[in-house]
Design a protein around this motif. Structure first.
Motif, PDB file in Angstrom:
ATOM      1  N   GLY A 221       1.065  -1.036  -0.004  1.00 53.33           N
ATOM      2  CA  GLY A 221       0.089  -0.117   0.011  1.00 53.33           C
ATOM      3  C   GLY A 221       0.835   1.169  -0.032  1.00 53.33           C
ATOM      4  N   SER A 222       2.308   1.194   0.036  1.00 54.47           N
ATOM      5  CA  SER A 222       3.122   2.198  -0.134  1.00 54.47           C
ATOM      6  C   SER A 222       3.859   2.059  -1.153  1.00 54.47           C
ATOM      7  CB  SER A 222       3.763   2.678   1.284  1.00 54.47           C
ATOM      8  OG  SER A 222       4.637   1.417   1.630  1.00 54.47           O
ATOM      9  N   VAL A 223       4.684   3.071  -1.645  1.00 55.91           N
ATOM     10  CA  VAL A 223       6.051   3.190  -2.482  1.00 55.91           C
ATOM     11  C   VAL A 223       7.072   4.219  -1.960  1.00 55.91           C
ATOM     12  CG1 VAL A 223       4.208   2.738  -4.645  1.00 55.91           C
ATOM     13  CG2 VAL A 223       4.990   5.417  -3.778  1.00 55.91           C
ATOM     14  N   VAL A 224       7.978   3.942  -2.736  1.00 51.88           N
ATOM     15  CA  VAL A 224       9.291   4.673  -2.208  1.00 51.88           C
ATOM     16  C   VAL A 224       9.984   4.904  -3.312  1.00 51.88           C
ATOM     17  CG1 VAL A 224      10.600   2.593  -1.897  1.00 51.88           C
ATOM     18  CG2 VAL A 224      11.358   4.623  -0.818  1.00 51.88           C
ATOM     19  N   SER A 225      10.551   6.153  -3.349  1.00 45.99           N
ATOM     20  CA  SER A 225      11.273   6.641  -4.788  1.00 45.99           C
ATOM     21  C   SER A 225      12.720   5.888  -4.694  1.00 45.99           C
ATOM     22  CB  SER A 225      11.421   8.118  -4.970  1.00 45.99           C
ATOM     23  OG  SER A 225      12.222   8.589  -3.964  1.00 45.99           O
ATOM     24  N   TYR A 226      13.009   5.890  -5.871  1.00 43.65           N
ATOM     25  CA  TYR A 226      14.475   5.239  -6.001  1.00 43.65           C
ATOM     26  C   TYR A 226      15.646   6.187  -5.112  1.00 43.65           C
ATOM     27  CZ  TYR A 226      12.691   2.802 -10.033  1.00 43.65           C
ATOM     28  OH  TYR A 226      11.960   1.988 -11.045  1.00 43.65           O
ATOM     29  N   GLN A 227      15.371   7.357  -5.099  1.00 44.36           N
ATOM     30  CA  GLN A 227      16.136   8.252  -4.418  1.00 44.36           C
ATOM     31  C   GLN A 227      16.057   8.086  -2.995  1.00 44.36           C
ATOM     32  OE1 GLN A 227      18.615  10.860  -5.460  1.00 44.36           O
ATOM     33  NE2 GLN A 227      19.081  10.407  -3.355  1.00 44.36           N
ATOM     34  N   ASP A 228      14.766   7.912  -2.524  1.00 45.50           N
ATOM     35  CA  ASP A 228      14.511   7.592  -0.966  1.00 45.50           C
ATOM     36  C   ASP A 228      15.199   6.370  -0.430  1.00 45.50           C
ATOM     37  OD1 ASP A 228      13.499  10.021  -0.633  1.00 45.50           O
ATOM     38  OD2 ASP A 228      11.455   9.237  -0.957  1.00 45.50           O
ATOM     39  N   LEU A 229      15.038   5.523  -1.396  1.00 47.64           N
ATOM     40  CA  LEU A 229      15.560   4.102  -0.888  1.00 47.64           C
ATOM     41  C   LEU A 229      17.146   4.061  -0.886  1.00 47.64           C
ATOM     42  CD1 LEU A 229      14.718   0.994  -0.310  1.00 47.64           C
ATOM     43  CD2 LEU A 229      14.647   0.593  -2.641  1.00 47.64           C
ATOM     44  N   ALA A 230      17.641   5.041  -1.641  1.00 44.69           N
ATOM     45  CA  ALA A 230      19.325   5.036  -1.844  1.00 44.69           C
ATOM     46  C   ALA A 230      19.658   5.809  -0.279  1.00 44.69           C
ATOM     47  CB  ALA A 230      19.595   6.070  -2.971  1.00 44.69           C
ATOM     48  N   ARG A 231      18.942   6.698  -0.053  1.00 42.36           N
ATOM     49  CA  ARG A 231      19.195   7.384   1.298  1.00 42.36           C
ATOM     50  C   ARG A 231      19.055   6.383   2.436  1.00 42.36           C
ATOM     51  NH1 ARG A 231      15.442  11.813  -0.347  1.00 42.36           N
ATOM     52  NH2 ARG A 231      16.414  13.020  -1.691  1.00 42.36           N
ATOM     53  N   ARG A 232      17.789   5.559   2.513  1.00 46.29           N
ATOM     54  CA  ARG A 232      17.648   4.700   3.557  1.00 46.29           C
ATOM     55  C   ARG A 232      18.962   3.640   3.636  1.00 46.29           C
ATOM     56  NH1 ARG A 232      11.347   2.385   3.537  1.00 46.29           N
ATOM     57  NH2 ARG A 232      10.577   4.390   3.203  1.00 46.29           N
ATOM     58  N   VAL A 233      19.649   3.312   2.425  1.00 44.89           N
ATOM     59  CA  VAL A 233      20.669   2.455   2.964  1.00 44.89           C
ATOM     60  C   VAL A 233      21.940   3.192   2.825  1.00 44.89           C
ATOM     61  CG1 VAL A 233      19.654   0.390   1.694  1.00 44.89           C
ATOM     62  CG2 VAL A 233      21.032   1.973   0.085  1.00 44.89           C
TER      63      VAL A 233
ATOM     64  N   VAL B 148       7.679 -11.031  -4.040  1.00 44.91           N
ATOM     65  CA  VAL B 148       7.892 -11.116  -2.597  1.00 44.91           C
ATOM     66  C   VAL B 148       8.950 -10.054  -2.077  1.00 44.91           C
ATOM     67  CG1 VAL B 148       9.009 -12.918  -1.100  1.00 44.91           C
ATOM     68  CG2 VAL B 148       7.666 -13.836  -2.971  1.00 44.91           C
ATOM     69  N   VAL B 149       9.897  -9.580  -2.957  1.00 44.42           N
ATOM     70  CA  VAL B 149      10.636  -8.667  -2.550  1.00 44.42           C
ATOM     71  C   VAL B 149      10.067  -7.186  -3.532  1.00 44.42           C
ATOM     72  CG1 VAL B 149      13.071  -7.522  -2.071  1.00 44.42           C
ATOM     73  CG2 VAL B 149      12.775 -10.066  -1.419  1.00 44.42           C
ATOM     74  N   PRO B 150       9.381  -6.631  -2.695  1.00 37.28           N
ATOM     75  CA  PRO B 150       8.314  -5.875  -3.840  1.00 37.28           C
ATOM     76  C   PRO B 150       8.960  -4.546  -4.383  1.00 37.28           C
ATOM     77  CG  PRO B 150       8.164  -4.921  -1.482  1.00 37.28           C
ATOM     78  CD  PRO B 150       9.278  -6.312  -1.557  1.00 37.28           C
ATOM     79  N   CYS B 151       9.728  -4.745  -5.596  1.00 40.88           N
ATOM     80  CA  CYS B 151      10.387  -3.832  -6.489  1.00 40.88           C
ATOM     81  C   CYS B 151       9.466  -3.308  -7.199  1.00 40.88           C
ATOM     82  CB  CYS B 151      11.640  -4.601  -7.293  1.00 40.88           C
ATOM     83  SG  CYS B 151      11.042  -5.694  -8.241  1.00 40.88           S
ATOM     84  N   HIS B 152       8.520  -3.730  -7.299  1.00 45.39           N
ATOM     85  CA  HIS B 152       7.136  -2.836  -8.014  1.00 45.39           C
ATOM     86  C   HIS B 152       6.785  -1.611  -7.374  1.00 45.39           C
ATOM     87  CE1 HIS B 152       5.220  -5.629  -5.604  1.00 45.39           C
ATOM     88  NE2 HIS B 152       4.029  -4.771  -5.229  1.00 45.39           N
ATOM     89  N   ARG B 153       7.088  -1.368  -5.836  1.00 46.50           N
ATOM     90  CA  ARG B 153       6.811  -0.417  -5.040  1.00 46.50           C
ATOM     91  C   ARG B 153       7.794   0.815  -5.119  1.00 46.50           C
ATOM     92  NH1 ARG B 153       5.565  -4.309   0.117  1.00 46.50           N
ATOM     93  NH2 ARG B 153       3.567  -5.437  -0.912  1.00 46.50           N
ATOM     94  N   VAL B 154       8.646   0.595  -5.786  1.00 46.11           N
ATOM     95  CA  VAL B 154       9.684   1.693  -6.204  1.00 46.11           C
ATOM     96  C   VAL B 154       9.737   2.400  -7.274  1.00 46.11           C
ATOM     97  CG1 VAL B 154      12.392   2.288  -6.440  1.00 46.11           C
ATOM     98  CG2 VAL B 154      11.570   0.157  -4.976  1.00 46.11           C
ATOM     99  N   VAL B 155       9.091   3.674  -7.215  1.00 44.80           N
ATOM    100  CA  VAL B 155       8.835   4.817  -8.212  1.00 44.80           C
ATOM    101  C   VAL B 155       9.858   5.765  -8.537  1.00 44.80           C
ATOM    102  CG1 VAL B 155       6.466   3.987  -7.944  1.00 44.80           C
ATOM    103  CG2 VAL B 155       7.301   5.907  -6.804  1.00 44.80           C
ATOM    104  N   ALA B 156       9.581   6.606  -9.562  1.00 46.43           N
ATOM    105  CA  ALA B 156      10.511   7.778  -9.600  1.00 46.43           C
ATOM    106  C   ALA B 156      10.133   8.670  -8.867  1.00 46.43           C
ATOM    107  CB  ALA B 156      10.212   8.185 -11.169  1.00 46.43           C
ATOM    108  N   SER B 157      11.204   9.801  -8.567  1.00 48.69           N
ATOM    109  CA  SER B 157      10.855  10.943  -7.492  1.00 48.69           C
ATOM    110  C   SER B 157       9.908  11.915  -8.273  1.00 48.69           C
ATOM    111  CB  SER B 157      12.126  11.634  -7.229  1.00 48.69           C
ATOM    112  OG  SER B 157      13.023  10.859  -6.626  1.00 48.69           O
ATOM    113  N   ASP B 158       9.795  12.019  -9.497  1.00 47.68           N
ATOM    114  CA  ASP B 158       8.809  12.821 -10.107  1.00 47.68           C
ATOM    115  C   ASP B 158       7.400  12.461 -10.145  1.00 47.68           C
ATOM    116  OD1 ASP B 158       8.800  11.123 -11.971  1.00 47.68           O
ATOM    117  OD2 ASP B 158       9.544  12.478 -13.622  1.00 47.68           O
TER     118      ASP B 158
END
Length: 185
Positions: A114-126, A147-157
């Protein structure tokens, strides 16, 4: 180690029918090791060759009810039916390493249904704030999609970004999770 598997890198597989098409599931003694999109009969040999290269062993068809594959199939069915919010499967991370593994583990643990994260935010998280493109590459290398939900990663824009299973599959998964509206037809 899981029941029915030896300590060596033996691997079994099966193909499961899902609303997004057939998925090839593969498991080792450590857990689910791979989910492959578009596992139509003609594509299975290439997927198995890729697994063999990655694992150093040729996967064998599941001889029947294999506990990891059975549990993965049941949880996927529940997910697609809207009854499962969190996958609880033993995972074998041997097809991911280094930065990719760090990113995928963060994604699995920190981006709920039910949530998404941007590529940039995920980079910050690691801890790699300038590595948005590398996060995109890690998503493309994800051996355990859905199972490891890469579909939940979206563009910052706000764009949907890319997806190894195809953009229509990404849209369908995000609609299933309530992030995007379902297609009208």
């Amino acid at each position: 180690m899981l029941p029915g598997m030896s300590e060596e890198k033996g691997c079994v597989w099966s193909v499961e029918r899902t609303p997004i098409g057939p998925l090839l599931l593969a498991a080792t003694g450590l857990g689910l090791v791979s989910v492959v999109f578009h596992a139509e009969r003609r594509r299975v040999p290439a997927a198995l060759s890729g697994l063999a290269r990655g694992l150093g062993a040729r996967p064998a068809p599941s001889p029947g009810d294999h506990p990891v594959l059975t549990e993965a199939a049941e949880q996927l069915a529940a997910y697609f039916a809207g009854r499962l919010r969190v996958f609880e499967l033993a995972l074998d991370w041997s097809l991911a390493s280094g930065f990719t593994e760090r990113v995928l583990r963060e994604l699995a643990a920190g981006v709920p249904l039910g949530s998404v994260v941007s590529y940039q935010d995920l980079a910050r998280r690691v801890g790699e704030p300038g590595a948005a493109q590398a996060v995109g590459a890690a998503m493309g290398a994800n051996p355990l999609p859905v199972v490891v939900p890469c579909h939940r990663v979206v563009a910052s824009d706000g764009g949907i970004g890319g997806f190894g299973g195809g953009l229509e599959t990404k849209r369908r998964l995000l609609a299933l999770e309530g992030v995007l509206p379902s297609p009208l037809f």
